[in-house]
Structure formats: structure tokens, C-alpha cells
Design an enzyme around this catalytic site. Structure first.
Site, PDB file in Angstrom:
ATOM      1  N   GLY A   1     -31.638  46.723  35.391  1.00  0.00           N
ATOM      2  CA  GLY A   1     -30.530  47.031  36.281  1.00  0.00           C
ATOM      3  C   GLY A   1     -29.473  47.940  35.654  1.00  0.00           C
ATOM      4  O   GLY A   1     -29.759  48.782  34.796  1.00  0.00           O
TER       5      GLY A   1
ATOM      6  N   ARG B   1     -40.367  38.462  31.430  1.00  0.00           N
ATOM      7  CA  ARG B   1     -40.280  39.892  31.726  1.00  0.00           C
ATOM      8  C   ARG B   1     -39.011  40.508  31.117  1.00  0.00           C
ATOM      9  O   ARG B   1     -39.026  41.620  30.604  1.00  0.00           O
ATOM     10  CB  ARG B   1     -40.270  40.021  33.257  1.00  0.00           C
ATOM     11  N   SER B   2     -37.925  39.680  31.183  1.00  0.00           N
ATOM     12  CA  SER B   2     -36.636  40.167  30.708  1.00  0.00           C
ATOM     13  C   SER B   2     -36.695  40.519  29.210  1.00  0.00           C
ATOM     14  O   SER B   2     -36.208  41.577  28.785  1.00  0.00           O
ATOM     15  CB  SER B   2     -35.614  39.073  30.961  1.00  0.00           C
TER      16      SER B   2
ATOM     17  N   TYR C   1     -21.667  36.129  49.362  1.00  0.00           N
ATOM     18  CA  TYR C   1     -21.432  36.685  48.022  1.00  0.00           C
ATOM     19  C   TYR C   1     -20.290  35.950  47.316  1.00  0.00           C
ATOM     20  O   TYR C   1     -19.229  36.525  47.067  1.00  0.00           O
ATOM     21  CB  TYR C   1     -21.137  38.182  48.152  1.00  0.00           C
TER      22      TYR C   1
ATOM     23  N   LYS D   1     -15.580  37.634  40.165  1.00  0.00           N
ATOM     24  CA  LYS D   1     -15.214  39.014  39.820  1.00  0.00           C
ATOM     25  C   LYS D   1     -13.691  39.181  39.916  1.00  0.00           C
ATOM     26  O   LYS D   1     -13.069  39.840  39.077  1.00  0.00           O
ATOM     27  CB  LYS D   1     -15.912  40.014  40.758  1.00  0.00           C
TER      28      LYS D   1
END
Ligand SMILES: NC(=O)c1ccc[n+]([C@@H]2O[C@H](COP(=O)([O-])OP(=O)(O)OC[C@H]3O[C@@H](n4cnc5c(N)ncnc54)[C@H](OP(=O)(O)O)[C@@H]3O)[C@@H](O)[C@H]2O)c1
Length: 257
Positions: free
Chosen positions: A17, A43-44, A156, A162
Site C-alpha cells: 500500500g 504475504r506481508s 469508517y 485519525k
């Protein structure tokens, strides 16, 4: 001279990402990269190790370190490894994020804990561990935020974390002023990353938005890079919105009454 020549930079959540693109950008600017991923054996890890290998083969030092930032001890171990390897840190990009896509009213206790532990406490743990390694020299911290910090985006709840972090950015900027460490945030618009695949299930029609609703990962990474250079040393405690103008035009599609 490259803008970040020889500087040691950690980008949390840089296996894929946006974090991956930021890491590449800083590496191209001469930084020595510490890549971070969450889990061993999947996978990461493979993606993070492959990126580290690619950067090293291009002649730019890089290492990938596993640490789940929501775990205080794991964060301490990661910074211990950075200290042992480099003896310092010059750039910290707080990019890692992980959260359920749900209505706020549907959040279970485990959802709330994940929200807070990864997206608030995890960033605080990283910052607390980073500061001793940033002692005595100019440094740059950039927090990656989203438009959810200021708008109620559907499903969200991450936006609330955030917003809390954007507040901390301002506090840290003031507290660290005398230490020549800049702390700022980049508020990104919609990005085409893996999270869009998940978002499609919870935000019907998001995939039908025009291309202009999205912002290029490269464009966000370029602003992060700028904030990590000496040229940006007078920018402190700010959020720079990089959203291709999306938030500026939100009301245009609202029907006139
Ligand atoms: N996608 C968007 O539209 C958008 C918009 C605005 C802002 N942002 C922000 O941009 C940043 C990157 O988003 P993205 O879309 O690139 O996310 P992504 O594709 O889901 O990647 C997230 C990265 O963070 C890592 N991560 C998650 N939890 C972690 C933890 N506890 N410890 C360490 N690493 C962890 C992931 O590692 P694993 O692979 O191991 O899970 C992955 O490398 C986030 O802060 C996000 O909120 C995204």
C-alpha cells in the site's frame, strides 16, 4: 546531493500500500530504510523482505523488521534493533493502520480495542521509542491521516483515531520545537490500495467514483518526502491535505433545495 542522503528512516506498515510507496520514495532520496510489517510468515513478510532486497540491490541500505505496533513490547524490540544497527533515527513515518469497516454503533469491544491499540496507542509507542534515537539532531515525523478525521465517512470509525492523532501531531510539534524535530501530518484522499477491495463491501458505489476522486499514491509520497527534508523545517504541527481536490468539492454533487 539527495534530499535524505544517509538519513535513517522508519516507515511503519510498509509491506504494501501507501507505506511501500513512501518507503521507495525515501529510499530514492537517499534514506536508509527500515521497513516494518505486522505478521511473521505470511504475504506481508514476503512483500517487505522482497522490497528490502530490491532496495539493497539498487545500492540503498534497507532492512525489514517485524513488529505489530499495537504491542508495546514488540515496538520496543523493533527500536532496539534499529538502535543496535544504526544508532539513530532521523525520519519516522507513522503509516500503519488497521481497523474494521463498521458503523460506529456496531463496534464490538474487540473492534474498539483494535481501533485504539493499533491506530492511537501503536503510534504513541512508536513515537516514545523513536525520540531517544532522534536525540541531538534534526528529525522529521510524518503521520498519515485520512479525510475521515474531518468527515463522517460511511462505516469508517478509523476516522476518529485519525482525528485524535492529528491532535497529537500539534502537541508533539510544540513539545519538540526546541529539539529541531518537525512533526506534521499528511491527510490523504481516496487511494487505490488493498483497503479499497474491502471498502467496496461497505461503501456501495465507491468503485464507480470517477478517477479524479482518487489520489495517486506517488503524489502522497512526494509530499511526505518533502516534509522529511530540510526545506520543510519551518512547517510544524500542520496537516497537509493531498486529495486531488476531493474534499474541496464535496458539496458540488449535493442537490440544491
Ligand atoms: N486506502 C485509502 O484510501 C487511504 C486513504 C487515506 C489515508 N489512508 C491511510 O494511509 C495509510 C496506509 O493505508 P493503505 O491503504 O496503504 O493500507 P493497507 O494497504 O491496508 O496497508 C496497511 C499497512 O499497515 C500494516 N499494518 C497494519 N496494522 C499493523 C500493525 N498493527 N503493525 C504494523 N503494521 C501494521 C499492514 O501490514 P500487514 O500487511 O502485515 O497487515 C500494511 O503494511 C493508513 O494510515 C491509512 O489509514 C488510506
Amino acid at each position: 546531493m539527495e534530499a535524505c542522503h544517509g538519513r535513517v528512516a522508519l516507515v511503519t506498515g510498509s509491506s504494501r500500500g501507501l507505506g511501500r510507496v513512501i518507503a521507495r520514495k525515501l529510499s530514492e532520496a537517499g534514506a536508509h530504510l527500515v521497513l516494518n510489517y505486522r505478521k511473521t510468515g505470511g504475504r506481508s513478510e514476503a512483500q517487505a523482505q522482497a522490497l528490502a532486497k530490491e532496495l539493497v540491490e539498487r545500492g540503498s541500505p534497507a532492512v525489514a523488521i517485524q513488529a505489530d505496533i499495537s504491542q508495546k513490547d514488540a515496538v520496543a524490540a523493533m527500536f532496539q534493533e534499529i538502535g543496535a544497527r544504526y544508532g539513530r533515527l532521523d525520519i519516522l513515518v507513522l503509516n500503519a493502520a488497521r481497523a474494521p469497516f463498521k458503523r460506529v454503533g456496531e463496534l464490538l469491544k474487540r473492534d474498539l480495542l483494535e481501533l485504539v491499540e493499533t491506530n492511537f496507542l501503536g503510534n504513541v509507542y512508536c513515537m516514545q521509542q523513536a525520540l531517544p534515537l532522534m536525540q541531538g539532531r534534526p528529525g522529521h515525523v510524518v503521520f498519515i491521516s485520512s479525510l475521515g478525521s474531518r468527515f463522517a465517512l460511511p462505516n469508517y470509525p478509523l476516522g476518529s483515531m485519525k482525528a485524535a492523532m492529528e491532535s497529537l501531531v500539534k502537541h508533539w510539534a510544540v513539545e519538540l520545537k526546541d529539539r529541531q524535530i518537525t512533526v506534521n501530518g499528511v491527510t490523504a484522499g481516496l487511494l487505490k490500495t488493498d483497503s479499497l477491495i474491502v471498502l467496496r463491501q461497505y461503501w456501495p458505489g465507491v468503485e464507480r467514483l470517477p478517477a479524479s476522486a482518487f489520489v495517486e499514491l506517488e503524489d502522497v509520497a512526494s509530499v511526505v518526502l518533502f516534509l522529511c527534508t530540510d526545506a520543510a523545517r519551518s512547517i510544524r504541527g500542520q496537516q497537509i491535505v493531498v486529495d486531488n481536490g476531493l474534499s474541496n468539492e464535496l458539496l458540488r454533487s449535493a442537490p440544491a433545495s
